[in-house]
Scaffold this motif. Structure first.
Motif, PDB file in Angstrom:
ATOM      1  N   MET A   1       0.849  -1.202   0.000  1.00 31.73           N
ATOM      2  CA  MET A   1       0.000   0.000   0.000  1.00 31.73           C
ATOM      3  C   MET A   1       0.883   1.250   0.000  1.00 31.73           C
ATOM      4  SD  MET A   1      -3.414   0.729   1.873  1.00 31.73           S
ATOM      5  CE  MET A   1      -4.138   2.308   2.263  1.00 31.73           C
ATOM      6  N   THR A   2       0.833   1.995  -1.057  1.00 30.63           N
ATOM      7  CA  THR A   2       1.650   3.202  -1.144  1.00 30.63           C
ATOM      8  C   THR A   2       0.935   4.348  -0.449  1.00 30.63           C
ATOM      9  OG1 THR A   2       0.587   4.049  -3.115  1.00 30.63           O
ATOM     10  CG2 THR A   2       2.362   2.457  -3.426  1.00 30.63           C
ATOM     11  N   GLU A   3       1.637   5.451  -0.315  1.00 33.79           N
ATOM     12  CA  GLU A   3       1.017   6.649   0.256  1.00 33.79           C
ATOM     13  C   GLU A   3      -0.186   7.056  -0.587  1.00 33.79           C
ATOM     14  OE1 GLU A   3       2.305  11.178   1.501  1.00 33.79           O
ATOM     15  OE2 GLU A   3       2.846  10.346  -0.431  1.00 33.79           O
ATOM     16  N   ASP A   5      -2.195   5.285  -2.226  1.00 32.35           N
ATOM     17  CA  ASP A   5      -3.379   4.465  -2.006  1.00 32.35           C
ATOM     18  C   ASP A   5      -4.088   4.794  -0.709  1.00 32.35           C
ATOM     19  OD1 ASP A   5      -3.173   2.917  -4.358  1.00 32.35           O
ATOM     20  OD2 ASP A   5      -1.510   1.811  -3.454  1.00 32.35           O
ATOM     21  N   SER A   6      -3.347   5.448   0.180  1.00 33.10           N
ATOM     22  CA  SER A   6      -3.948   5.693   1.486  1.00 33.10           C
ATOM     23  C   SER A   6      -4.893   6.884   1.485  1.00 33.10           C
ATOM     24  CB  SER A   6      -2.851   5.922   2.523  1.00 33.10           C
ATOM     25  OG  SER A   6      -2.248   7.179   2.300  1.00 33.10           O
ATOM     26  N   PHE A   7      -4.865   7.679   0.426  1.00 34.89           N
ATOM     27  CA  PHE A   7      -5.766   8.820   0.424  1.00 34.89           C
ATOM     28  C   PHE A   7      -7.219   8.382   0.282  1.00 34.89           C
ATOM     29  CE2 PHE A   7      -1.895  11.156  -0.793  1.00 34.89           C
ATOM     30  CZ  PHE A   7      -1.911  12.072   0.249  1.00 34.89           C
ATOM     31  N   PHE A   8      -8.042   9.207   0.861  1.00 33.37           N
ATOM     32  CA  PHE A   8      -9.476   8.978   0.804  1.00 33.37           C
ATOM     33  C   PHE A   8      -9.955   8.885  -0.647  1.00 33.37           C
ATOM     34  CE2 PHE A   8     -13.651  11.179   0.522  1.00 33.37           C
ATOM     35  CZ  PHE A   8     -14.403  10.168   1.084  1.00 33.37           C
ATOM     36  N   LYS A   9     -10.803   7.949  -0.895  1.00 32.74           N
ATOM     37  CA  LYS A   9     -11.350   7.811  -2.232  1.00 32.74           C
ATOM     38  C   LYS A   9     -12.871   7.910  -2.185  1.00 32.74           C
ATOM     39  CE  LYS A   9      -7.512   5.377  -4.207  1.00 32.74           C
ATOM     40  NZ  LYS A   9      -6.722   5.669  -2.990  1.00 32.74           N
TER      41      LYS A   9
ATOM     42  N   ALA B  11      -9.518   8.463  -6.291  1.00 35.48           N
ATOM     43  CA  ALA B  11      -9.006   9.614  -5.548  1.00 35.48           C
ATOM     44  C   ALA B  11      -9.492  10.869  -6.250  1.00 35.48           C
ATOM     45  CB  ALA B  11      -7.495   9.573  -5.530  1.00 35.48           C
ATOM     46  N   TYR B  50     -10.673  16.254   1.244  1.00 34.63           N
ATOM     47  CA  TYR B  50     -10.899  15.450   2.448  1.00 34.63           C
ATOM     48  C   TYR B  50     -12.335  14.954   2.521  1.00 34.63           C
ATOM     49  CZ  TYR B  50      -6.445  17.404   4.041  1.00 34.63           C
ATOM     50  OH  TYR B  50      -5.134  17.755   4.157  1.00 34.63           O
TER      51      TYR B  50
END
Lengths: 247, 247
Positions: A1-3, A5-9, B11, B50
């Motif tokens: 899991m990259t950075e 991928d961690s963002f809100f989707k 995203a 966000y």
DNA sequence: TTTTGCAAGGGTAAAATATACACTAATTTC
DNA sequence: GAAATTAGTGTATATTTTACCCTTGCAAAA
């Protein structure tokens, strides 16, 4: 899991305000929702954007599945992303409008089309989600675009009378236009071709039929919205103004 | 997991084209990327939206984090969603532009602002991602809006000269304007207040200073972009035209 | 076959707006 | 006080917009 991928989707969709013109009214194609949320309410046709599809593609797909039409005029208007606009979760939607010749519209597979219906824009009330707001944005955009570019033709059958065209503009702009001035203006733009035919079967003097000359329009654009220089008489037109009227 | 949750998610971000005006040039605030992809390239300021934030909110946040400015003019322009626009995955971005008074702009925490720099719009070359395309869309939108509404004032300091204003319009519209006609037009709109002050410290005849009268503008809008009826002499103005020049 | 109803079609004069254009005024610097 | 520099201004012409009504052609009714 990259950075990344961690963002809100979020889910994202397109909604398409499909305009048509019929019986002197500007109309919009709405769908009666068969499921929650807003079951039974009218809504704009729309759907999720697929992973391999760009936004225009999704809007075109929505249109085609519903009407069977391809290659119609399509314009992206605005994106709506209020946090709570969808009760099931965060959904961002990109709003488009399309202009279709209402006679070309054929009911698609009954399963889909059953619930679709043209509504005069002036009689649309509340809609599901924030679709009323979306519709209003698209109407406003249509109003302003129609004054800048000859979009009206997209809504008329290939052959039409000047009166048809005038009624269309009146419906979109929600105003009355002077017949003589309207004709003068339209004909002076030299975008219409006189088909040398007239209406048939009307109980009054039949009107001449015209078609829109798309080639001329392309030239029109290329010249920066100037009139053509005809016979060297007309000088550069005011269309290229130093300052527009409203600044 | 509901059906809703099973739909593809992506995203999504906002990108903000921040315009300023300085030294006779229209400028845009760009950031030099410090990480992959496109490391070292100039890019538009932008960030992920966000979960608890709407789109305008995200655009404002991006602006404020970078410039410390709040409540500036902000306009949503277009959403970009080409499938491959971001090499790390699907990212949809909503493009905004903002208009800031460049003198109000203060470098924010060095960590952020270090990499930010104003660039004359005319000298911007390639940008990261599809940001060049985004910039072009915003420029075009700015050009057309500035002819419809008095946006120019958002880019000038509170007090300015007519020459300043003219240079601003010339920069945005990429054209030269006639001084006398420009002044006539602007003053006839009755949106400026003569401050009864003049420039100081200039090596030539000092110019009068004006400010924009926001209240008058509000009235101006409310009246449908008509001029005020002054002394009952001027009739309804052509601002409400039957048909706009370009139709 | 005449009359009636109905929308089509067309032109002009007045008002508003846009455009082109060049000199005088006010200030600082030398 | 002369030179340099930008501010400030008005008029005549071209173009565009607007307001405004009667004649024409066809079909249906009388």
């Amino acid at each position: 899991m990259t950075e990344f991928d961690s963002f809100f989707k979020s889910a994202f969709t397109v909604d398409n305000v499909i305009f048509g013109f019929d019986e002197g009214d500007l109309k919009v194609l709405l769908i009666k929702r068969g499921e929650a949320p807003y079951m039974g309410k009218w809504a704009l046709p729309g759907y999720f954007v697929y992973p391999n599809e760009d936004l225009d593609g999704a809007a075109n797909r929505v249109l085609e599945e519903l009407t069977g039409l391809r290659k119609v005029y399509l314009e992206q208007v605005k994106t709506f992303g209020a946090v709570d606009r969808h009760p099931f979760g965060r959904v961002i939607t990109v709003a488009y409008f399309s202009l279709v010749k209402i006679n070309d519209y054929k009911l698609q597979p009954a399963s889909i089309a059953q619930k679709a219906q043209w509504h005069p824009v002036s009689k649309v009330g509340e809609l599901a989600f924030d679709h009323r707001e979306i519709l209003d944005s698209c109407l406003e955009r249509l109003k302003s675009l129609v004054r800048l570019r000859p979009l009206g033709f997209e809504l008329l059958p290939p052959h039409f009378t000047l009166t048809d065209l005038q009624h269309l503009y009146e419906a979109i702009l929600e105003t009355e236009l002077d017949k003589r001035n309207f004709r003068k203006k339209i004909l002076s733009m030299d975008l219409l071709v006189d088909l040398r035919q007239t209406q048939e079967g009307v109980a009054h003097r039949p009107a001449k039929l015209y078609r829109f000359d798309r080639d001329k329009y392309v030239r029109f654009q290329a010249e920066g919205f100037n009139f053509e220089l005809k016979e060297g008489k007309r000088k550069e037109s005011r269309r290229n103004r130093e300052l527009a009227p409203a600044l």
